[in-house]
Scaffold this active site. Sequence first.
Site, PDB file in Angstrom:
ATOM      1  N   ARG A  32       0.679  -1.149   0.076  1.00 25.91           N
ATOM      2  CA  ARG A  32      -0.053  -0.128   0.016  1.00 25.91           C
ATOM      3  C   ARG A  32       0.775   1.424  -0.042  1.00 25.91           C
ATOM      4  NH1 ARG A  32      -2.372   2.896   4.314  1.00 25.91           N
ATOM      5  NH2 ARG A  32      -1.383   1.715   5.820  1.00 25.91           N
ATOM      6  N   ARG A  92      -6.062  -2.937  -5.394  1.00 19.75           N
ATOM      7  CA  ARG A  92      -7.013  -2.990  -4.390  1.00 19.75           C
ATOM      8  C   ARG A  92      -7.898  -1.864  -4.131  1.00 19.75           C
ATOM      9  NH1 ARG A  92      -3.450  -2.495   1.110  1.00 19.75           N
ATOM     10  NH2 ARG A  92      -2.203  -3.989   0.344  1.00 19.75           N
ATOM     11  N   SER A 101      -7.056  -0.408   7.637  1.00 20.76           N
ATOM     12  CA  SER A 101      -7.171  -1.792   7.113  1.00 20.76           C
ATOM     13  C   SER A 101      -5.955  -2.744   7.647  1.00 20.76           C
ATOM     14  CB  SER A 101      -7.082  -1.432   5.493  1.00 20.76           C
ATOM     15  OG  SER A 101      -8.064  -0.726   5.155  1.00 20.76           O
ATOM     16  N   GLN A 124       5.871 -10.746   2.976  1.00 15.12           N
ATOM     17  CA  GLN A 124       6.207  -9.258   3.665  1.00 15.12           C
ATOM     18  C   GLN A 124       7.089  -8.660   2.445  1.00 15.12           C
ATOM     19  OE1 GLN A 124       5.292  -7.935   7.352  1.00 15.12           O
ATOM     20  NE2 GLN A 124       7.643  -7.900   7.716  1.00 15.12           N
ATOM     21  N   ARG A 182      18.979 -18.260  36.617  1.00 17.16           N
ATOM     22  CA  ARG A 182      19.242 -17.493  35.315  1.00 17.16           C
ATOM     23  C   ARG A 182      19.889 -18.469  34.496  1.00 17.16           C
ATOM     24  NH1 ARG A 182      18.480 -12.114  33.944  1.00 17.16           N
ATOM     25  NH2 ARG A 182      19.654 -11.393  32.192  1.00 17.16           N
TER      26      ARG A 182
END
Length: 459
Positions: A32, A92, A101, A124, A182
Amino acid sequence: MSSPKRCQDRENAASPMKKASGRHVAALILARKGSSKGIPLKNIKKLAGVPLIGWVLRAAHDSGLFDSVWVSTDHDEIAKVAESFEAKVHRRSLEVSKDSSTSLEAIQEFVKDHPDVDVVCNIQATSPCLHPDHLSEALKLITEDGYDSVFSVVRRHQFRWKEVKKGGSEVTVPLNLDPKNRPRRQDWDGELVENGSFYFATTSLIEKGLLQGGKMAYYEMEPQYSIDIDIDIDWPVAEQRVLRYGYFGKVPPEVVRLMFCKLSGCLTDGRITISSSEKEMVSFHIRDMEGLRMLKSEKVEVVLLNCSQDPIGKSLVEKLRERTGCQVLTVGKKPLEDLQPFLKKKKLEWKDVAYMGNDGADADCLNQSGLSAVPGDAPAEAVKAAKYSCHHTTGNGAVREFAEYIVRKKQEAMSKKQQVPADGLDSGYVTNSSGSQSESEFSLSGEAINYCGVLQHPR
């Protein structure tokens, strides 16, 4: 550490899928125009010479997994870049292009508009170190092992603590460790977290409003390939990481032994000046000369190419040969055909070659070469074919920049077995594309070499 692929079944998991023979598997990258407020049009901003979205599109295409590769966008420039990487464009709607969105809404719209698709891989755009084998191994979990959704994760060794409000009475507590015991890093497997690189899901699952569901699996990526520019690192550091771990194409650019470089339009700016005494002159930068010397010191032979369509005169060519110490060849309209006998004589293949061109006629050579580049002001046809697009322009440092890139790739290949940790920084040659630099330029004529100082401000 256990296997990089781990799976988890829900108690009410759906029955295993059939193998994907006959199924349409689509790659979908969401891009986008307003996805980043900090970096306008970030998805097509050049990262290490390639538009950001180009890195994942290259990996998707070269994987050979997908029946179609798509970019979902609402912006013309993003669409143009997507098409230059041979991706289809899904326009889109405004409804799924708002700041509010979600990715799922955009993916659902894509699935609705393309009912022939059976499996979607949402990749991505901000994961430039994705490689084809990551996608291939993950998809096998769906096509061969019957999973409904697969997503990428990375292993982190970070101790987490509960966040508390300032000024309140609540105190923090550990979330994933016992302070009394730890563990050392080497004694702890760490935790798996999503890295957002990709999500595979069946369309039936997406239609139900899920990207992760049914019979689920995760694919573990090594940290050095798990980069999210939105979250992890800034642009300059991302470029260093991509130059080391990015995917550069099917032919590994690791064994460059020869570089072809066009004279006009790469080493020079393409202009020929005629003096009052009718002597022809061309000019180029000392930085580019240093780049040629750099390659020679790394045992990379450099051959300069003089185009017969717009040739540099014989006297100038001879001066260039003397000054650079490089062989000069003449090529015609089809450099690939002209150079093939030369490579055969050298017993080299195109994968052993770096090529720097500046025009559509160079496209075949740019595509075939193991490494290839164009100056920053090259035409779109050449940029599309090249594996690297320089920040610097013709006759203004582009050759030096590409030389640094070649040396970097060679150094990385030599030290491949001893790579630095993923969170370390690279060393070696780095091209700085911003800031001012003091450079020198000299002019070359048929009779003499003239030096003149200039102050350059490369962009």
